[in-house]
Design an enzyme around this catalytic site. Sequence first.
Site, PDB file in Angstrom:
ATOM      1  N   GLY A 151     -25.347  21.624   3.921  1.00  8.42           N
ATOM      2  CA  GLY A 151     -26.062  21.100   5.073  1.00  8.42           C
ATOM      3  C   GLY A 151     -25.122  20.603   6.151  1.00  8.42           C
ATOM      4  O   GLY A 151     -25.567  20.214   7.232  1.00  8.42           O
ATOM      5  N   ASP A 152     -23.809  20.631   5.897  1.00  8.82           N
ATOM      6  CA  ASP A 152     -22.839  20.145   6.883  1.00  8.82           C
ATOM      7  C   ASP A 152     -22.662  21.126   8.030  1.00  8.82           C
ATOM      8  O   ASP A 152     -23.012  22.299   7.928  1.00  8.82           O
ATOM      9  CB  ASP A 152     -21.482  19.910   6.206  1.00  8.82           C
ATOM     10  CG  ASP A 152     -21.368  18.505   5.650  1.00  8.82           C
ATOM     11  OD1 ASP A 152     -22.284  17.714   5.914  1.00  8.82           O
ATOM     12  OD2 ASP A 152     -20.381  18.213   4.963  1.00  8.82           O
ATOM     13  N   LYS A 206     -31.402  27.264   0.904  1.00 12.47           N
ATOM     14  CA  LYS A 206     -30.495  27.434  -0.232  1.00 12.47           C
ATOM     15  C   LYS A 206     -31.176  28.226  -1.349  1.00 12.47           C
ATOM     16  O   LYS A 206     -30.601  29.159  -1.912  1.00 12.47           O
ATOM     17  CB  LYS A 206     -30.052  26.066  -0.770  1.00 12.47           C
ATOM     18  CG  LYS A 206     -29.130  25.288   0.155  1.00 12.47           C
ATOM     19  CD  LYS A 206     -28.664  23.996  -0.517  1.00 12.47           C
ATOM     20  CE  LYS A 206     -27.718  23.215   0.368  1.00 12.47           C
ATOM     21  NZ  LYS A 206     -27.177  22.016  -0.292  1.00 12.47           N
ATOM     22  N   ASP A 209     -22.954  23.646  -3.545  1.00  8.30           N
ATOM     23  CA  ASP A 209     -23.021  22.685  -2.454  1.00  8.30           C
ATOM     24  C   ASP A 209     -21.580  22.292  -2.106  1.00  8.30           C
ATOM     25  O   ASP A 209     -20.653  22.555  -2.887  1.00  8.30           O
ATOM     26  CB  ASP A 209     -23.838  21.469  -2.909  1.00  8.30           C
ATOM     27  CG  ASP A 209     -23.926  20.394  -1.851  1.00  8.30           C
ATOM     28  OD1 ASP A 209     -24.066  20.748  -0.670  1.00  8.30           O
ATOM     29  OD2 ASP A 209     -23.863  19.211  -2.207  1.00  8.30           O
ATOM     30  N   ASN A 220     -31.094  17.494  -2.227  1.00  6.63           N
ATOM     31  CA  ASN A 220     -31.202  18.681  -1.388  1.00  6.63           C
ATOM     32  C   ASN A 220     -30.786  19.956  -2.118  1.00  6.63           C
ATOM     33  O   ASN A 220     -30.991  21.055  -1.615  1.00  6.63           O
ATOM     34  CB  ASN A 220     -30.352  18.511  -0.121  1.00  6.63           C
ATOM     35  CG  ASN A 220     -28.886  18.272  -0.449  1.00  6.63           C
ATOM     36  OD1 ASN A 220     -28.556  17.501  -1.341  1.00  6.63           O
ATOM     37  ND2 ASN A 220     -28.007  18.930   0.263  1.00  6.63           N
ATOM     38  N   GLU A 250     -15.881   9.600  11.324  1.00  3.19           N
ATOM     39  CA  GLU A 250     -15.821   8.447  12.227  1.00  3.19           C
ATOM     40  C   GLU A 250     -15.296   7.218  11.500  1.00  3.19           C
ATOM     41  O   GLU A 250     -14.492   6.460  12.036  1.00  3.19           O
ATOM     42  CB  GLU A 250     -17.202   8.165  12.809  1.00  3.19           C
ATOM     43  CG  GLU A 250     -17.602   9.101  13.926  1.00  3.19           C
ATOM     44  CD  GLU A 250     -18.613   8.458  14.865  1.00  3.19           C
ATOM     45  OE1 GLU A 250     -19.431   7.666  14.374  1.00  3.19           O
ATOM     46  OE2 GLU A 250     -18.571   8.741  16.067  1.00  3.19           O
ATOM     47  N   ARG A 271      -9.103  18.587   9.004  1.00  2.00           N
ATOM     48  CA  ARG A 271     -10.160  18.590  10.020  1.00  2.00           C
ATOM     49  C   ARG A 271      -9.599  17.953  11.285  1.00  2.00           C
ATOM     50  O   ARG A 271      -9.150  16.805  11.250  1.00  2.00           O
ATOM     51  CB  ARG A 271     -11.374  17.801   9.523  1.00  2.00           C
ATOM     52  CG  ARG A 271     -11.958  18.326   8.236  1.00  2.00           C
ATOM     53  CD  ARG A 271     -12.641  17.221   7.430  1.00  2.00           C
ATOM     54  NE  ARG A 271     -13.769  16.632   8.114  1.00  2.00           N
ATOM     55  CZ  ARG A 271     -15.039  16.959   7.888  1.00  2.00           C
ATOM     56  NH1 ARG A 271     -15.322  17.884   7.011  1.00  2.00           N
ATOM     57  NH2 ARG A 271     -16.023  16.373   8.528  1.00  2.00           N
TER      58      ARG A 271
END
Length: 1210
Positions: free
Chosen positions: A695-696, A814, A412, A837, A516, A614
Site C-alpha cells: 500500500g506504500d 492484492k 507485503d 490489509n 518525516e 530513500r
Amino acid sequence: MLGSPMGLLGPCWVRWHCVRKSTPQCGSVVEEERRARANDREYNEKFQYASNCIKTSKYNILTFLPVNLFEQFQEVANTYFLFLLILQLIPQISSLSWFTTIVPLVLVLTITAVKDATDDYFRHKSDNQVNNRQSQVLINGILQQEQWMNVCVGDIIKLENNQFVAADLLLLSSSEPHGLCYIETAELDGETNMKVRQAIPVTSELGDISKLAKFDGEVICEPPNNKLDKFSGTLYWKENKFSLSNQNMLLRGCVLRNTEWCFGLVIFAGPDTKLMQNSGRTKFKRTSIDRLMNTLVLWIFGFLVCMGVILAIGNAIWEHEVGTRFQVYLPWDEAVDSAFFSGFLSFWSYIIILNTVVPISLYVSVEVIRLGHSYFINWDKKMFCMKKRTPAEARTTTLNEELGQVEYIFSDKTGTLTQNIMVFNKCSINGHSYGDVFDVLGHKAELGERPEPIDFSFNPLADKKFLFWDPSLLEAVKMGDPHTHEFFRLLSLCHTVMSEEKNEGELYYKAQSPDEGALVTAARNFGFVFRSRTPKTITVHEMGIAITYQLLAILDFNNIRKRMSVIVRNPEGKIRLYCKGADTLLLDRLHQSTHELLSATMDHLNEYAGEGLRTLVLAYKDLDDDYYEEWAERRLQASLAQDNREDRLASIYEEVESDMMLLGATAIEDKLQQGVPETIALLTLANIKIWVLTGDKQETAVNIGYSCKMLTDDMTEVFIVTGHTVLEVREELRKAREKMMDSSRAVGNGCSYQEKLSSSRLASVLDAVAGEYALVINGHSLAHALEADMELEFLETACACKAVICCRVTPLQKAQVVELVKKYKKAVTLAIGDGANDVSMIKTAHIGVGISGQEGIQAVLASDYSFSQFKFLQRLLLVHGRWSYLRMCKFLCYFFYKNFAFTMVHFWFGFFCGFSAQTVYDQYFITLYNIVYTSLPVLAMGVFDQDVPEQRSMEYPKLYEPGQLNLLFNKREFFICIAQGIYTSVLMFFIPYGVFSEATRDDGTQLADYQSFAVTVATSLVIVVSVQIGLDTGYWTAINHFFIWGSLAVYFAILFAMHSNGLFDMFPNQFRFVGNAQNTLAQPTVWLTIVLTTVVCIMPVVAFRFLRLNLKPDLSDTVRYTQLVRKKQKAQHRCMRRVGRTGSRRSGYAFSHQEGFGELIMSGKNMRLSSLALSSFTTRSSSSWIESLRRKKSDSASSPGGVAEKPLKG
C-alpha cells in the site's frame, strides 16, 4: 422542508424497507444508500442494518455435526467407503465382516471432526474476545459501557487515546483544536504512521455530552463497500446540508493516537465496516495432492469395477458350464436361481473383497503424517525468534506438502520485508556529502569497522537512540556553517509531525510517515529541536535558543506533487518557503544559479540511490510581503472554488514552488528485516518468483526493491506503469512487451513478436526474453490492468519480468492479483503479510503466512502458518516444505504399491476357485494388514524420511524444483507404483502356487492345502513389503528400525497366536486351524518359496535403481554423493594430520584457492556459490531433463499469449 431529515422520509422508507427485507415484491437485498440518524435507535432499526457483532467461525453446536459430515463426505474416498459399508451389511454378497470398514471410517471421521472443531473453537474465542470489548456509548443522554457487539448504527461513541475504533464512525468532535484527531491505520493499510482526521466545523464544537445528546442529524451516504480511501455522504441537520468525505471518517480497526478523546457517530457496523468488507471469505484450502488423490480414487474405483465385472463374468460362465454339475455338493443359495444372478452377486462380493486397493487407513495415515510435519514446524528452534519469544506455528495441518511446491510468493512490504524503522543515514549539504566514515588511509570504513558513534551530549534534548558516525557534520553545525544550519532548520520546520512532551525534556514525535519522523529526529539531535506547534506557529530550539515561527501555509504532499512545502515568517519578519520532495520533480524547479551545486548534489543522489537509500531534495525560496499577500488571496479563492478545486490549488502551488535555491539532499535507510536480501536471493535460486504488493507509494516500494536486491542496477530495464486510463495502461504494457521482445529477436531467429506469440504462446515468449526486467505498477493503473479484457496482457507482461512490484494497492487488489496468477498459471501461490490489509491476500493464496509483527494479529489469525521474521520463510519452504512434499510422495507411492500387491492376489486366485469370491487370506489378516502389519513402517518413513540434510537443502536450492514440477507423485508415478504392485502380486501368487502344486512335506504327504498356501503367501507379502520399505527409506532412525522389524515380529506373533490351542479353546468357531502356521513354516520348502518370491520381487527394483543412479542421477543423488565424498576427504585429512612431518613450513593458500575468489566475494555474487558449483557435479542428462520437464509444463499450461488458440480455463 427539503433540507430537513424528516422531509426525506415517506416513500423512501417504504422502498428501503423492501430492499433490506428482501420481500417478494422487492426481490433484492442490494443496499443502494445508507441512512443513519443520531440518537434514534428506533428509527435506525427499521432498516435492519447489520449489528456490530462479527463472526469468522464456521460452526455452532447445532450445525457442527451435519455441516462437518457434509464437508467430509465431499471427499470422494469417504463416500466410497460409506458405500462399501452399506454393501457389507448385505449378507448375500458380503464375504467380509462389516467391522473391517466401519471402525476405520468412524476413526477417520472422528479425527477430522475433532481437528475442525478445535480450529473453529479458536475462531469462536477470537470472535468473542473482539465482540466483548467495551465501548462508551451515549444512551439517553448518559455515557454507558457497552460491548462492541451491542453497538448500533446511529449510536454516538466516545473514544479515548489508544483505543481501537469499534465501528466506522463519522467524527463529530475531539479534544484537539478544530476537531482534529490522529489515528493509526496499521490494521487497515499496514502503515504504522499517524494520519489526521477532522470533524466538519458545524459539529466540531459538540464536545459537551448535553449538546451531543440533543444532536439529531441524519447522514445519507454510500452503501457498505471495501474502498478504504473513499467515502461520500451528506449530513442533514438544522435544515442545512454538509458534505462528508473520507477525511471525516474513523474506520474500524484504526487506533486513536495523540488525542485525549473524540466522539463519533456509527455509520457502518460489524460486517458492513470497510475492514470486514476487505477481509474476504474463508476458503477451504485443499492441496494439489489431495485433488490428485480424489481423481486417482475415481480411477481406482473404475479399475475395481472392471475387475469385478471380469470376475463376475467368469463366475457366471463357470457356474453355467461347471457349477451346474455339482449342485448336489455345491448348491446355490436360495435366492440364486441362475448362473447370471450368481455372477451378479459375485460382482458385489468382489467389489467388497478388492476394496483394499484404497484402504481407509490411507486417509488416517495422511492426517497423522501431516500432523507430525506440523509439529516439526512448531518445534523448530531455528524458526524461533528470541527477541519476541515467538515460535513458528503451523495453524493448519492440511497444507504442509504444498509448501514444497510453491512457485509464486506475494509479499507485503511494510513490516514484512522491512522493520518499518527509518534511519537518517547520509546527507548532502551545499555539495558536501556527510555520513561516510574513512580510515587513516582514506578508505571508506565498513559498518563493523566504524569507531564509536558521535557524542550528542551537548544537546540535552537529543534522542539517545539516534546514531550517526560522521563527526564532520556535527563540527559544521557547531562552527555555525550557515548552509548546514539552514539545512536542519528546514528539516525542523517542513513537516506535519506532532510533538508530545510527557516530562520536561522528554519529547515524543508522532509522524504521519516514518520518513518525516527520522528527518525531524535528525534535526533534533544536531541542535534544531522541533518543540511544539499550534495551528499558526511552530516553536524550534535552535542550538539551545527557543525561536517561534509564524506558520503561514502548508502545501501538503500528495502522490502527484511528490513534495511538501511550508511558508513561515521568522521573528525578524522575513518570509521564506521551505520545500522537500522527490528529486525527479524538485530539481526542475530550482533557480538557474544553482546549476553547479546541482551537479555535485546529483552525484551524491546517484550514490545514495545505488545503496538503496530513500532520498529527498531540500530547497528554499525567499518571498516578499506584497507577493505573499497577493498569492495567499489567490490561494484562498482557489480553495473555495466549487469546481476543479484540486487543479486550481495545484497551479497556485506550482507557481510559488519555482526558482528555489538548492540546499542539499537527505538519504534515509528503511531498515530491512534481518536476512531479507539473502532470503530473496535463495528463493530466487529455487526458481520461486517473488511479487511485492504494498500500500506504500511507488518511490518507497522501489527503494525497498533495491535494498532487498529484488531490483538491481544490472537489470536491463525497470518498467513503471502509471497510466490513469485504460488506454494509457494498455499502451504502457504493450511498450514494455515490445521492448522485451526487441531485445530478444536474436533468440527468436528474427521472428516478430506477434509470430512468436501465436506460434508458441506465453511459455515460449518467456523463454525467449533475454535480459532481466522488472515491472512496477501503481494501484490506479492496476485497477485497469485487472479488468477482464486486460488482465491477460498484464499477467503476460508481469510473468516475463524477474521482479514485480505493485504499489498503492488496496487489500482487495492484492487478492485479485493472487487470484489472477492462480487462475491462469496453475501454480502454487503463497501470500505473506503482517497486517489486516493482507488478510484477503492470505486467504486467497493456496498458502497464507502471517508475520507476527507491529501491525496486530489479524494476518496471523487468517494465516495457515505464522512466524515473526521474513527470513524464516526460506526454512519453511526449502526445508520443511520440501521434506513434507518428499515424504508425502514417497508415502503415497509405497502405500498404493503395497495395497495393490496385497489385493491383486485375490484377483488371480479367482481364476482358480471358480470365481467364488473366496479370499486367499483369512479375514483377520485382511483386517490387520493395513492397521498393524504395514502401518507403522510407512508412517515412520512419511514422518521422518529425508533425502539430504537440512544444511544441504538450504545450500542447494535447486533441490526444490522437483516439487514445483510435481515430479515425485503424479499420474505417471502412480501407474508405475500400480504396475510394480501388480507385478509383485503375480509373483506372490504364482510362485507359491507353482511350488505347492508339486511339493510335499517332510513325511511325503502333499504340501498343498488352502491354509498352508494362505500362510505362505501372507508371510511372503509381509516380508516383501518390509524389504521394499527398507529400500525406500532414505534416512534411518531408531524408530524406523523398531517399526519395520517390530512389525515383522508382531506379524509372526499374531500368526502363531491365531493358530494356537489357547485361542481355539476360547473361540472354537473362529480359530479352527490349530497348529497350521507352525506346521507350514516348519517346512524348508515353504521358506525356500518365501525367499525365492522375495528375491524375484525385489531384485528388479534394486537393479533399476542402481542403473538409474549411475546413468541418470537426479540432483539429490548428486548432493548425497558429494556429501559422501566430503566425509571421506575429511576422514583422510584427519589421518594425514596425525602423521608428523618435518621440513620448511609453506603456505597452502596458493594451492587451495582459485584466482579471482577475492573479487567474487567482494562482488557478492558467490552468495550461493555451492548451488552453482553443483551444476558441475551433475551429469548433462540430469541437468537437461529437469529443464525439459519445466518447458513441457510451461507449454502445457494455459497461457495468456495463447488465448487466441485455446481458451484458458480458470
